[in-house]
Design an enzyme around this catalytic site. Structure first.
Site, PDB file in Angstrom:
ATOM      1  CE  LYS A 177      33.375  29.403 -36.157  1.00 23.50           C
ATOM      2  NZ  LYS A 177      34.133  29.826 -37.330  1.00 23.50           N
TER       3      LYS A 177
ATOM      4  CE  LYS B  80      33.197  25.530 -36.078  1.00 27.02           C
ATOM      5  NZ  LYS B  80      34.013  26.095 -37.020  1.00 27.02           N
TER       6      LYS B  80
END
Ligand code: PBG
Length: 327
Positions: A199, A251
């Site tokens: 992330k 992400k």
């Protein structure tokens, strides 16, 4: 002068829609899509999110209806985010069984049972008054290990409420192992972990901050990854797999499709990708101006994320895309 005739002809298999379908390498199906949803404590009606046209902060009632529709559409899951009315330094609302997220998990689980996997974001940023994903030291730094203790309690609360899958998203070191231990320790070996493993700190989270009424000033660069790092992204996914993640996530999606492909090739668990708020907002804004074909752009976006290696895609378009795919 004679014109050279091509030896290989690629266009024959592009001639009709049926021929193109026959040889399409990538599929996109409702069961691969997870719908992220926001639920706002005390809301009597859904509250629109201006930077995410078409997305709302749900009331408990409208969330139940959205969950039923998601199950009927055959989606792969629903991911819940809570928007509490009060916040404090340690994010107490996140571990309170009566906190909005835990109450909403129970609502949705009662509504859909096992027909639709109920997933919950496991992070403190919506619940802390400073907006960080963890608790702070006296010096104002995010305290990794103190945060892990809160995550453990949060995981147990979400499991007790009825979550089938918990999604630790705070990027603390060791968070997957701690959450796995906490769940197993109370006999919840059945609850799965979707780890937000790779992330990155990203400007594309902008609209999400409005969606959860975030109080963050500053940024998350001491815990989320530096966008310049590809190899580190693969390492994060491998670490989470080793700690016991059942699925790992990359992400954001669109600016990190190269990382997504490498993660898919490196791990042996299913890989998810999060088509985040800013990616949604860009398409919606361009479409609202008449600059792009909205539905085509949605399907092209989701297909590209699948092609890059995502088995599962979290997207605010999940329900609509499922409808488009049925046509
Ligand atoms: C953390 C979390 C965030 C998102 C999902 N989980 C915000 C952040 O890390 O800053 C962003 C999702 C989106 O932008 O759509 N709880």
């Amino acid at each position: 002068m004679t014109v050279e005739r091509p030896v290989v002809r690629q266009r024959r298999l592009r001639r009709t829609p049926a021929l193109r379908d026959l040889v399409a390498e990538t599929s996109l199906a409702a069961r691969q899509l997870v719908l992220p949803v926001f639920v706002r404590e005390g809301a009597a009606e859904p509250v629109p999110i201006s930077s995410m046209p078409g997305v709302v902060q749900h009331s408990r009632d409208s969330l139940r209806r959205a969950a039923t529709e998601a199950a009927e559409a055959g989606l792969g899951g629903i991911m819940l985010f809570g928007v509490p009315t009060t916040k404090d330094a340690v994010g107490s609302g996140a571990v309170d069984p009566d906190g909005i997220l835990n109450v909403a998990i129970a609502d949705v689980a009662a509504e859909v049972g096992d027909a639709l996997p109920v997933m919950a974001d496991l992070c403190l940023d919506e619940f802390t008054d400073h907006g960080h994903c963890g608790v702070l030291t006296a010096g104002g730094v995010v305290d990794n290990d103190a945060t892990l203790e809160v995550y453990a309690e949060m995981a147990r609360a979400q499991a007790a409420a009825g979550a089938a899958v918990v999604g630790p998203s705070g990027m603390m070191d060791g968070q997957v192992a701690v959450v796995r231990d906490a769940l197993d320790g109370v006999g919840r070996t059945d609850v799965a972990i979707l780890a937000y493993a790779t992330k990155y700190a990203s400007a594309f989270y902008g609209p999400f901050r409005e969606a959860v009424d975030s109080s963050l000033t500053g940024d998350r660069r001491t815990y989320q990854q530096d966008g310049r790092n590809r190899i580190e992204g693969v390492r994060e996914a491998l670490l989470d797999e080793a700690e016991g993640a059942d699925l790992v996530m990359v992400k954001p999606a669109l600016a990190y499709l190269d990382v997504l492909r490498e993660v898919r090739d490196a791990v042996s668990v299913p890989v998810a990708a999060y088509n985040i708020s800013g990616e949604y907002a860009m398409v919606e804004a361009a479409a609202a101006n008449g600059w792009i074909d909205r539905e085509a752009a949605i399907l092209e976006t989701l297909t590209s994320i699948r092609r890059a290696g995502a088995d599962v895609v979290l997207t605010y378009w999940a329900a609509e895309a499922a409808a488009l795919l049925r046509r």
